[in-house]
Design an enzyme around this catalytic site. Sequence first.
Site, mmCIF file in Angstrom:
data_model
loop_
_atom_site.group_PDB
_atom_site.id
_atom_site.type_symbol
_atom_site.label_atom_id
_atom_site.label_comp_id
_atom_site.label_asym_id
_atom_site.label_seq_id
_atom_site.Cartn_x
_atom_site.Cartn_y
_atom_site.Cartn_z
ATOM 1 N N SER A 2 12.713 -16.912 -112.283
ATOM 2 C CA SER A 2 13.207 -16.045 -113.259
ATOM 3 C C SER A 2 13.254 -14.572 -112.432
ATOM 4 O O SER A 2 14.295 -13.800 -112.779
ATOM 5 C CB SER A 2 12.128 -15.804 -114.338
ATOM 6 O OG SER A 2 10.800 -15.184 -113.875
ATOM 7 N N HIS A 30 4.393 -9.946 -106.275
ATOM 8 C CA HIS A 30 3.027 -10.265 -106.546
ATOM 9 C C HIS A 30 2.702 -10.026 -108.105
ATOM 10 O O HIS A 30 2.806 -8.774 -108.455
ATOM 11 C CB HIS A 30 2.124 -9.923 -105.594
ATOM 12 C CG HIS A 30 0.805 -10.574 -105.738
ATOM 13 N ND1 HIS A 30 0.364 -11.894 -105.689
ATOM 14 C CD2 HIS A 30 -0.327 -10.205 -106.324
ATOM 15 C CE1 HIS A 30 -0.819 -12.172 -105.905
ATOM 16 N NE2 HIS A 30 -1.400 -11.055 -106.430
ATOM 17 N N LYS A 63 8.008 -9.303 -117.021
ATOM 18 C CA LYS A 63 9.231 -8.585 -117.404
ATOM 19 C C LYS A 63 9.352 -7.241 -116.696
ATOM 20 O O LYS A 63 10.365 -7.048 -116.302
ATOM 21 C CB LYS A 63 8.947 -7.923 -118.943
ATOM 22 C CG LYS A 63 9.092 -8.909 -119.996
ATOM 23 C CD LYS A 63 8.901 -8.544 -121.225
ATOM 24 C CE LYS A 63 9.035 -9.455 -122.435
ATOM 25 N NZ LYS A 63 8.456 -9.171 -123.823
ATOM 26 N N ARG A 113 4.803 -21.111 -100.076
ATOM 27 C CA ARG A 113 4.117 -21.558 -98.724
ATOM 28 C C ARG A 113 3.852 -20.108 -98.168
ATOM 29 O O ARG A 113 4.639 -19.048 -98.223
ATOM 30 C CB ARG A 113 5.346 -22.222 -98.081
ATOM 31 C CG ARG A 113 5.502 -23.457 -98.454
ATOM 32 C CD ARG A 113 6.671 -24.165 -97.868
ATOM 33 N NE ARG A 113 6.472 -24.347 -96.389
ATOM 34 C CZ ARG A 113 5.830 -25.615 -95.850
ATOM 35 N NH1 ARG A 113 5.458 -26.591 -96.722
ATOM 36 N NH2 ARG A 113 5.857 -25.633 -94.499
ATOM 37 N N VAL A 114 3.183 -20.001 -97.088
ATOM 38 C CA VAL A 114 2.637 -18.942 -96.210
ATOM 39 C C VAL A 114 3.548 -18.938 -95.068
ATOM 40 O O VAL A 114 3.564 -20.197 -94.230
ATOM 41 C CB VAL A 114 1.283 -18.863 -95.878
ATOM 42 C CG1 VAL A 114 0.863 -17.889 -95.087
ATOM 43 C CG2 VAL A 114 0.241 -18.883 -97.102
#
Length: 222
Positions: free
Chosen positions: A18, A114, A177, A96-97
């Site tokens: 998204s 984040h 949002k 994934r890191v």
Amino acid sequence: MSSADKLRVGVLVSGRGSNLQAIIDATEAGKLDAAVVVVISDVADAYALERARRHGIPPVFVDPKASGSREAFDERLISILTEHQVELLCLAGYMRVLTPGFIHRFRNRIMNIHPALLPSFPGLHVQRKGLQHGVKFSGCTVHFADEGVDTGPIIIQAVVPVFDDETEETLAARILKYEHQIYPRAIQLYAEQRLYIEGRHVFCKGSEDDRAVREGWGYIHP
Ligand code: GRF
């Protein structure tokens, strides 16, 4: 602005995409001086790849199992990003890191989103952790990626109130949002070459309206 002048953005994804969609929509609406030139996923059936396809953006699946080591996988990513002349890489739900070698190669040219107010609640299951802790505000953060997990210099944050009857799902949905607003905004600031980094601090050049902008991002309700 001609397409040749647009910032070339690559997006790394693992899931529904998204945020990728919000970035693509902003480019297509002319709100971003950027073009998404490639979308890469480590998950074959990530819906984000389908979103890329629908917008004529090359979707690339890179199979982690076929690469052997993490370093070899990241080398494969680097060659795809180089092939597409990517200038800014956006992590959007990428699970994934990245290896230190990859970060070094794209230092200060990788952004991540984040769903929490970093440095609180890095990693996974952040809404659950926030609710268990009893926080009154949460939000989301766009930051430059460094070698740690969700530790890099912060570019933009949005503050979202946490209500008493909140569940992980309702909170995640409201935060999402705001993610869709601040990620394109951060990319546009980068495209305008207005971001500069001093240590842990990211400053925005020419933001006479910085206070207004910043306060605009804090959606604080009493
Ligand atoms: C978002 O909440 C993002 O902040 C986190 O992973 C989620 C990805 O969602 N890193 P989507 O794939 O962009 O819909």
